[in-house]
Scaffold this motif. Structure first.
Motif, PDB file in Angstrom:
ATOM      1  N   GLY A  22      12.100  -8.929 -10.091  1.00  0.00           N
ATOM      2  CA  GLY A  22      11.966 -10.132  -9.256  1.00  0.00           C
ATOM      3  C   GLY A  22      11.418  -9.764  -7.921  1.00  0.00           C
ATOM      4  O   GLY A  22      10.689 -10.626  -7.292  1.00  0.00           O
ATOM      5  N   ARG A  23      11.609  -8.905  -7.498  1.00  0.00           N
ATOM      6  CA  ARG A  23      11.108  -8.595  -5.794  1.00  0.00           C
ATOM      7  C   ARG A  23       9.576  -8.138  -6.111  1.00  0.00           C
ATOM      8  O   ARG A  23       8.861  -8.527  -5.284  1.00  0.00           O
ATOM      9  CB  ARG A  23      11.861  -7.310  -5.193  1.00  0.00           C
ATOM     10  N   VAL A  24       9.370  -7.332  -7.153  1.00  0.00           N
ATOM     11  CA  VAL A  24       7.743  -7.156  -7.287  1.00  0.00           C
ATOM     12  C   VAL A  24       7.060  -8.592  -7.751  1.00  0.00           C
ATOM     13  O   VAL A  24       6.076  -8.801  -7.062  1.00  0.00           O
ATOM     14  CB  VAL A  24       7.627  -6.237  -8.617  1.00  0.00           C
ATOM     15  N   VAL A  25       7.471  -9.395  -8.649  1.00  0.00           N
ATOM     16  CA  VAL A  25       7.044 -10.773  -9.047  1.00  0.00           C
ATOM     17  C   VAL A  25       6.657 -11.481  -7.698  1.00  0.00           C
ATOM     18  O   VAL A  25       5.943 -12.118  -7.320  1.00  0.00           O
ATOM     19  CB  VAL A  25       7.568 -11.468  -9.989  1.00  0.00           C
ATOM     20  N   ALA A  26       8.054 -11.560  -6.735  1.00  0.00           N
ATOM     21  CA  ALA A  26       7.899 -12.472  -5.499  1.00  0.00           C
ATOM     22  C   ALA A  26       6.834 -12.093  -4.366  1.00  0.00           C
ATOM     23  O   ALA A  26       6.243 -12.737  -3.766  1.00  0.00           O
ATOM     24  CB  ALA A  26       9.391 -12.520  -4.913  1.00  0.00           C
ATOM     25  N   ALA A  27       6.814 -10.603  -4.505  1.00  0.00           N
ATOM     26  CA  ALA A  27       5.717  -9.891  -3.459  1.00  0.00           C
ATOM     27  C   ALA A  27       4.473 -10.188  -3.787  1.00  0.00           C
ATOM     28  O   ALA A  27       3.594 -10.642  -3.287  1.00  0.00           O
ATOM     29  CB  ALA A  27       6.188  -8.357  -3.416  1.00  0.00           C
ATOM     30  N   TYR A  28       4.077 -10.220  -5.076  1.00  0.00           N
ATOM     31  CA  TYR A  28       2.915 -10.698  -5.707  1.00  0.00           C
ATOM     32  C   TYR A  28       2.711 -12.205  -5.514  1.00  0.00           C
ATOM     33  O   TYR A  28       1.488 -12.635  -5.191  1.00  0.00           O
ATOM     34  CB  TYR A  28       2.885 -10.194  -7.193  1.00  0.00           C
ATOM     35  N   ALA A  29       3.595 -12.872  -5.990  1.00  0.00           N
ATOM     36  CA  ALA A  29       3.366 -14.148  -5.880  1.00  0.00           C
ATOM     37  C   ALA A  29       3.097 -14.681  -4.054  1.00  0.00           C
ATOM     38  O   ALA A  29       2.303 -15.737  -4.113  1.00  0.00           O
ATOM     39  CB  ALA A  29       4.529 -15.195  -5.999  1.00  0.00           C
ATOM     40  N   VAL A  30       3.660 -14.032  -3.241  1.00  0.00           N
ATOM     41  CA  VAL A  30       3.324 -14.258  -1.754  1.00  0.00           C
ATOM     42  C   VAL A  30       2.092 -13.983  -1.630  1.00  0.00           C
ATOM     43  O   VAL A  30       1.220 -14.647  -1.003  1.00  0.00           O
ATOM     44  CB  VAL A  30       4.502 -13.789  -1.059  1.00  0.00           C
ATOM     45  N   GLY A  31       1.854 -12.857  -1.998  1.00  0.00           N
ATOM     46  CA  GLY A  31       0.267 -12.263  -1.472  1.00  0.00           C
ATOM     47  C   GLY A  31      -0.672 -13.162  -2.478  1.00  0.00           C
ATOM     48  O   GLY A  31      -1.967 -13.495  -1.717  1.00  0.00           O
ATOM     49  N   MET A  79      19.317  -0.115  -7.477  1.00  0.00           N
ATOM     50  CA  MET A  79      18.798  -1.393  -7.519  1.00  0.00           C
ATOM     51  C   MET A  79      18.421  -1.479  -8.988  1.00  0.00           C
ATOM     52  O   MET A  79      17.904  -0.544  -9.675  1.00  0.00           O
ATOM     53  CB  MET A  79      17.528  -1.861  -6.646  1.00  0.00           C
ATOM     54  N   THR A  80      19.032  -2.773  -9.698  1.00  0.00           N
ATOM     55  CA  THR A  80      18.794  -2.786 -11.126  1.00  0.00           C
ATOM     56  C   THR A  80      17.215  -3.274 -11.502  1.00  0.00           C
ATOM     57  O   THR A  80      16.501  -3.541 -10.535  1.00  0.00           O
ATOM     58  CB  THR A  80      19.852  -3.880 -11.770  1.00  0.00           C
ATOM     59  N   GLY A  81      16.987  -3.029 -12.688  1.00  0.00           N
ATOM     60  CA  GLY A  81      15.545  -3.253 -13.386  1.00  0.00           C
ATOM     61  C   GLY A  81      15.304  -4.661 -12.996  1.00  0.00           C
ATOM     62  O   GLY A  81      14.018  -4.959 -12.623  1.00  0.00           O
ATOM     63  N   TRP A  82      16.041  -5.514 -13.086  1.00  0.00           N
ATOM     64  CA  TRP A  82      15.826  -6.969 -13.014  1.00  0.00           C
ATOM     65  C   TRP A  82      15.488  -7.605 -11.601  1.00  0.00           C
ATOM     66  O   TRP A  82      14.662  -8.292 -11.330  1.00  0.00           O
ATOM     67  CB  TRP A  82      16.718  -7.963 -13.653  1.00  0.00           C
ATOM     68  N   ARG A  83      16.416  -6.709 -10.678  1.00  0.00           N
ATOM     69  CA  ARG A  83      16.036  -7.237  -9.462  1.00  0.00           C
ATOM     70  C   ARG A  83      15.017  -6.615  -8.784  1.00  0.00           C
ATOM     71  O   ARG A  83      14.375  -7.306  -7.901  1.00  0.00           O
ATOM     72  CB  ARG A  83      17.311  -6.656  -8.496  1.00  0.00           C
ATOM     73  N   PHE A  84      14.796  -5.307  -9.224  1.00  0.00           N
ATOM     74  CA  PHE A  84      13.582  -4.862  -8.962  1.00  0.00           C
ATOM     75  C   PHE A  84      12.236  -5.545  -9.381  1.00  0.00           C
ATOM     76  O   PHE A  84      11.186  -5.679  -8.573  1.00  0.00           O
ATOM     77  CB  PHE A  84      13.259  -3.321  -9.277  1.00  0.00           C
TER      78      PHE A  84
END
Length: 70
Positions: free
Chosen positions: A8-17, A1-6
């Motif tokens: 993006g997933r971290v930011v999305a998980a934080y936003a949902v939480g 997984m590239t750094g940008w995809r990772f």
């Protein structure tokens, strides 16, 4: 997984939480929006960091297993 995809997933998980805890803190605890926002930011940050640590430890254990078996 590239750094940008990772990232993006971290930011999305934080936003949902953050949104989940924002609703909980405002409607269930009865906090005003500014206080609920502050609490939600902290309450969403802790599981996000915990998830990152768990992911790092899991990958580290996989690499060690591959080293023993490889």
């Amino acid at each position: 997984m590239t750094g940008w995809r990772f990232a993006g997933r971290v930011v999305a998980a934080y936003a949902v939480g953050f949104l989940m805890f924002l609703g909980l803190r405002h409607w269930q605890a009865g906090l005003l929006w500014p206080e609920a926002t502050q609490d939600a930011a902290v309450f969403a940050f802790i599981p996000a960091v915990g998830g990152l640590v768990f992911r790092w430890a899991f990958r580290l254990s996989q690499r060690r297993e591959e080293g023993r078996n490889g």
